[in-house]
Scaffold this motif. Sequence first.
Motif, PDB file in Angstrom:
ATOM      1  N   GLU A  25      88.358  26.680 -11.146  1.00 12.66           N
ATOM      2  CA  GLU A  25      87.489  25.638 -10.586  1.00 12.66           C
ATOM      3  C   GLU A  25      86.822  24.876 -11.707  1.00 12.66           C
ATOM      4  O   GLU A  25      86.387  25.465 -12.700  1.00 12.66           O
ATOM      5  CB  GLU A  25      86.403  26.275  -9.703  1.00 12.66           C
ATOM      6  N   ASN A  26      86.774  23.556 -11.556  1.00 12.77           N
ATOM      7  CA  ASN A  26      85.902  22.754 -12.407  1.00 12.77           C
ATOM      8  C   ASN A  26      85.084  21.861 -11.479  1.00 12.77           C
ATOM      9  O   ASN A  26      85.145  22.018 -10.256  1.00 12.77           O
ATOM     10  CB  ASN A  26      86.704  21.952 -13.458  1.00 12.77           C
ATOM     11  N   GLU A  27      84.327  20.937 -12.028  1.00 15.47           N
ATOM     12  CA  GLU A  27      83.421  20.187 -11.138  1.00 15.47           C
ATOM     13  C   GLU A  27      84.169  19.257 -10.190  1.00 15.47           C
ATOM     14  O   GLU A  27      83.665  18.903  -9.140  1.00 15.47           O
ATOM     15  CB  GLU A  27      82.369  19.424 -11.940  1.00 15.47           C
ATOM     16  N   ALA A  28      85.424  18.906 -10.522  1.00 17.82           N
ATOM     17  CA  ALA A  28      86.158  17.949  -9.691  1.00 17.82           C
ATOM     18  C   ALA A  28      87.079  18.614  -8.674  1.00 17.82           C
ATOM     19  O   ALA A  28      87.385  18.022  -7.649  1.00 17.82           O
ATOM     20  CB  ALA A  28      86.975  17.015 -10.580  1.00 17.82           C
ATOM     21  N   LYS A 102      75.529  15.373 -13.007  1.00 22.89           N
ATOM     22  CA  LYS A 102      74.462  15.628 -13.982  1.00 22.89           C
ATOM     23  C   LYS A 102      73.577  14.401 -13.973  1.00 22.89           C
ATOM     24  O   LYS A 102      74.047  13.283 -14.120  1.00 22.89           O
ATOM     25  CB  LYS A 102      75.076  15.875 -15.355  1.00 22.89           C
ATOM     26  N   ILE A 103      72.302  14.617 -13.792  1.00 17.78           N
ATOM     27  CA  ILE A 103      71.356  13.504 -13.700  1.00 17.78           C
ATOM     28  C   ILE A 103      70.748  13.245 -15.073  1.00 17.78           C
ATOM     29  O   ILE A 103      70.215  14.166 -15.715  1.00 17.78           O
ATOM     30  CB  ILE A 103      70.209  13.846 -12.700  1.00 17.78           C
TER      31      ILE A 103
END
Length: 107
Positions: A25-28, A102-103
């Motif tokens: 898994e990655n963020e996408a 990420k903000i």
Amino acid sequence: SIMTTQVETPPAPKTVVHPFVDVLENEAEFMLVADLPGVSKDDLNITAEGNSLALEAQTETLEYRRSFAIGDDVDLDAIAAKLEHGVLEIHLPKHAQARVRKIAVQG
């Protein structure tokens, strides 16, 4: 001439195997990587329905079967699969709104 009758032997039942699968898994996206030696893409069936993904494949002697629960964050319409050299990759992209952002902090 001597007539010989050819007796058809029924095919031996195939051994059902649960292939080894790595889940990455990655963020996408999520990615499933399965070892399916001897399987061609014509002998492969992957279906996604509701919250499950089913994988079925066969060779002359083996039948591979595996199913996975998938979350609501997966975009079913964007699932893609690739089979090369007996290794199957299934890409399960996440919905854009389910991705972690990420903000940037101003200051």
